[in-house]
Design an enzyme around this catalytic site. Structure first.
Site, PDB file in Angstrom:
ATOM      1  N   GLY A  33       3.025 -22.048 -28.739  1.00 49.14           N
ATOM      2  CA  GLY A  33       3.911 -23.039 -28.149  1.00 49.14           C
ATOM      3  C   GLY A  33       3.375 -23.574 -26.843  1.00 49.14           C
ATOM      4  O   GLY A  33       2.212 -23.355 -26.495  1.00 49.14           O
ATOM      5  N   ASN A  34       4.201 -24.307 -26.135  1.00 52.51           N
ATOM      6  CA  ASN A  34       3.812 -24.821 -24.817  1.00 52.51           C
ATOM      7  C   ASN A  34       4.984 -24.656 -23.862  1.00 52.51           C
ATOM      8  O   ASN A  34       6.070 -24.243 -24.252  1.00 52.51           O
ATOM      9  CB  ASN A  34       3.359 -26.291 -24.928  1.00 52.51           C
ATOM     10  N   ARG A  35       4.751 -24.978 -22.582  1.00 51.21           N
ATOM     11  CA  ARG A  35       5.734 -24.649 -21.559  1.00 51.21           C
ATOM     12  C   ARG A  35       6.755 -25.767 -21.291  1.00 51.21           C
ATOM     13  O   ARG A  35       7.469 -25.730 -20.301  1.00 51.21           O
ATOM     14  CB  ARG A  35       5.015 -24.234 -20.272  1.00 51.21           C
TER      15      ARG A  35
END
Ligand code: CTP
Ligand code: CA
Length: 226
Positions: A33-35
């Site tokens: 995922g990403n932030r």
């Protein structure tokens, strides 16, 4: 007494906003995922609704949620392919689509049906990732007459000039009507309450610039849609 009046200058406009960050499953319990928190996309969706628009928020793993009283239609998704399906379904009925979501560029080629175990992997684990569809490009390709498509560009450039240069190249590649440029990094952009943006048109010309809260930078983006 002082009263603040919001002008309903987006009344009658149907706006689809994507927000958050997509996640790609590796196995039943893990993902890549990403932030992205979804804060900037949510701020745009809320501001558009306050200005009278009919807003659909397509949220990928939102860390922030609108109150029911805001009247937003919320569609929850997780992976990039789910986001693509939801946006593709909503776009034909929209006057404007804003792609604020941070979309995973790649996903695992295969998803393990049971938990990946150290025992069977040994000391290294190799993942093969395949490219996800470019949702923004697809929207631009199937854009209706008069429909406005707004993209975002997250870049880790050091200075403003380099940032704008990367943005111009991306604007040319994407073909969106507007590209909202913002610098991201370990401490900037994602998951913070503030943001600094530069808005480029399809030709790469700077048509807006703002810094401040994610709510305040939503205003100049929405001004382009009135
Ligand atoms: N985007 C998309 N589909 C993807 C990747 C990105 O629709 N598979 C959208 C994002 O929502 C954003 C815009 O494209 O509005 C730009 O995303 P960004 O990650 O900055 O650009 P990329 O084209 O993916 O290029 P790169 O990450 O290599 O810089
Ligand atoms: Ca990307």
């Amino acid at each position: 007494a002082l009263s603040v009046v919001t002008v309903k200058d987006l009344a009658g406009k149907r706006i689809v906003v994507t927000a958050g960050g997509t996640r790609e499953a590796l196995d039943p319990v893990r993902f890549i995922g990403n932030r992205s928190s979804g804060k900037q996309g949510l701020a745009i969706a809320l501001a558009a609704a306050a200005r009278g628009a009919d807003v659909t928020l397509i949220g990928a793993n939102l860390e922030v949620r609108p109150a029911a009283s805001t009247g937003l239609h919320v569609v929850d998704v997780s992976s990039t392919l789910e986001l693509e399906a939801a946006v593709t379904a909503a776009a034909p009925g929209a006057d404007v689509v804003v792609m604020a979501a941070a979309v995973a560029d790649y996903r695992p080629e295969t998803v393990a049906q049971s938990k990946i175990k150290k025992e069977t992997q040994g000391d290294t684990l190799q993942l093969t990732l395949v490219k996800n569809p470019d949702i923004l490009r697809g929207l631009v390709e199937s854009r209706r007459e008069g429909q406005i498509i707004v993209g975002f560009a997250a870049e880790t450039a050091e200075d403003r000039e380099a940032l704008v240069e990367l943005g111009r190249a991306k604007a040319a590649r994407k073909g969106a009507d507007y590209l909202v440029l913002n610098r991201v990094g370990w401490t900037e952009g994602f998951a913070t309450d503030g943001n600094a943006i530069i808005i480029l048109d399809a030709a790469g010309v700077i048509v807006g610039e703002a810094a401040g809260s994610k709510t305040s930078v939503a205003a100049p983006i929405l001004d382009l849609l009135t």
